[in-house]
Design an enzyme around this catalytic site. Sequence first.
Site, PDB file in Angstrom:
ATOM      1  N   TYR A 142       0.821  -1.214   0.000  1.00 55.30           N
ATOM      2  CA  TYR A 142       0.000   0.000   0.000  1.00 55.30           C
ATOM      3  C   TYR A 142       0.856   1.265   0.000  1.00 55.30           C
ATOM      4  CZ  TYR A 142      -4.665  -1.988   0.882  1.00 55.30           C
ATOM      5  OH  TYR A 142      -5.865  -2.620   0.766  1.00 55.30           O
ATOM      6  N   LYS A 189       2.945 -15.469   2.134  1.00 56.85           N
ATOM      7  CA  LYS A 189       3.136 -16.201   0.876  1.00 56.85           C
ATOM      8  C   LYS A 189       4.616 -16.504   0.802  1.00 56.85           C
ATOM      9  CE  LYS A 189       1.574 -17.856  -3.045  1.00 56.85           C
ATOM     10  NZ  LYS A 189       0.608 -18.984  -3.138  1.00 56.85           N
ATOM     11  N   ASP A 221      -3.249 -18.203   0.174  1.00 58.42           N
ATOM     12  CA  ASP A 221      -4.270 -18.889  -0.630  1.00 58.42           C
ATOM     13  C   ASP A 221      -4.942 -19.981   0.190  1.00 58.42           C
ATOM     14  OD1 ASP A 221      -1.803 -20.179  -0.650  1.00 58.42           O
ATOM     15  OD2 ASP A 221      -1.930 -20.871  -2.721  1.00 58.42           O
ATOM     16  N   ASP A 245      -6.381  -6.975   4.238  1.00 56.09           N
ATOM     17  CA  ASP A 245      -7.514  -6.315   3.581  1.00 56.09           C
ATOM     18  C   ASP A 245      -8.440  -7.372   2.974  1.00 56.09           C
ATOM     19  OD1 ASP A 245      -9.073  -4.232   2.376  1.00 56.09           O
ATOM     20  OD2 ASP A 245      -8.046  -4.641   0.489  1.00 56.09           O
ATOM     21  N   ASP A 249     -12.365  -8.980   4.553  1.00 58.16           N
ATOM     22  CA  ASP A 249     -13.660  -8.974   3.856  1.00 58.16           C
ATOM     23  C   ASP A 249     -14.249 -10.380   3.830  1.00 58.16           C
ATOM     24  OD1 ASP A 249     -13.369  -6.236   3.218  1.00 58.16           O
ATOM     25  OD2 ASP A 249     -14.254  -6.531   1.225  1.00 58.16           O
TER      26      ASP A 249
HETATM   27  C1  IPM Z   1     -10.397  -1.183   4.063  1.00 61.26           C
HETATM   28  C2  IPM Z   1     -10.626  -0.599   2.695  1.00 61.26           C
HETATM   29  C3  IPM Z   1      -9.475   0.333   2.349  1.00 61.26           C
HETATM   30  C4  IPM Z   1      -8.198  -0.486   2.392  1.00 61.26           C
HETATM   31  C5  IPM Z   1      -9.612   1.061   0.995  1.00 61.26           C
HETATM   32  C6  IPM Z   1     -10.893   1.854   0.917  1.00 61.26           C
HETATM   33  C7  IPM Z   1      -8.424   1.926   0.686  1.00 61.26           C
HETATM   34  O1  IPM Z   1     -10.795  -1.606   1.752  1.00 61.26           O
HETATM   35  O2  IPM Z   1     -10.275  -0.412   5.031  1.00 61.26           O
HETATM   36  O3  IPM Z   1     -10.369  -2.413   4.170  1.00 61.26           O
HETATM   37  O4  IPM Z   1      -7.869  -1.178   1.422  1.00 61.26           O
HETATM   38  O5  IPM Z   1      -7.517  -0.460   3.424  1.00 61.26           O
HETATM   39 MG    MG Z   2     -10.934  -3.536   2.593  1.00 62.98          MG
END
Ligand code: IPM
Ligand code: MG
Length: 361
Positions: A142, A189, A221, A245, A249
């Site tokens: 990032y 990884k 993975d 990240d 999710d």
């Molecule tokens: C998160 C989001 C952010 C990230 C984006 C919006 C830049 O996906 O906080 O998980 O990737 O950190």
């Molecule tokens: Mg995110």
Amino acid sequence: MKYRIATIPGDGIGPDVVAIAVKVLEAVAGKSGFELSFTEAPMGGVAIDRFGTPLPQASEETCKGSDAVLLGAMGGPKWDGLAGDKRPEAGLLGIRKALGVYANLRPALMFPQLAGACPLRPDLVAGGLDILIVRELTGGIYFGERGRSADGQSAWDTERYSRMEIERILKVGFEAAMGRAKRLCVVDKANVLESSRLWRETAQAMAPKWPEVELSFLYVDNAAMQLVKNPRQFDVIATSNMFGDILSDEASQITGSIGMLASASIGDSGPGLFEPIHGSAPDIAGQDKANPLATVLSAAMLLRYSLKREAEAKAVEAAVSAALDSGYRCGDIASKSPGEKLVGTKAMGEAVLAAVEGRLE
Ligand code: IPM
Ligand code: MG
């Protein structure tokens, strides 16, 4: 006692959900006898529109001068055409870096009332799910060097970690594991990436300091697969910025909805940054549809980590659970079963407020 809270409502549903969390915090302060002052710091797309930059200097100063920062969401299709460093997300990454909040704690906790919203087979999540993802937040790909060749036909981003950066995030992981089921899984990884091999080496060198913690490693993975195959094997997962990240999710969805998951970002000193892990959902912005619970639960983490108000944090979490017990559901967590009341952002907020006030009487 008086605390200064900076709020960054941001874009899309950000202002909808932050407004609810602010009300909950105000109610908690009123009942518990401390004072909160809130200062809004424009950031993200709204700041681009008003000030021509996603992270105005004044907003950054407001955050740095506060005791804690509560953030909604940033981004939206309106700003998608902008160059990377001019996008709303650059505001989010910039404020994380400016505050030095390298440790992002993302608890993937399944409320038993929402077991029906989990897309996995019920036997895989029987007894609930409680995973803590510790995501490195201010390094890696990032923030690594990136660019494009002169002809625009190739581009690169760099994953780079120093031992110091890895040590400080893994320390958070080991310590978090000590307060939980004492299992730490480092996700990397290492079969391909040199930076991952440094993560492994560092974790192995640190492990003797926490002899009670069972340390394991998974390639990312495989970890992604294991999360849906047998999620209960996980206690604490520590990983890099990008892997965290992605996995957070995934973990959020197996707990029911991304609309429920909170996060805390903390550094060694200074204010923490608290935000739901979901995005700005521009399609439902301003329509009283967004689920505010992830932001309310982020406010609970703010009480816990920045204001050191554990009892109040627990009261907010219990109030969320009580609202769910009473059947209140926003669209993302509704399953249409009998006893459910489909509500919007504000009514969900009212349900939590009523429950939290009762708890702090
Ligand atoms: C998160 C989001 C952010 C990230 C984006 C919006 C830049 O996906 O906080 O998980 O990737 O950190
Ligand atoms: Mg995110």
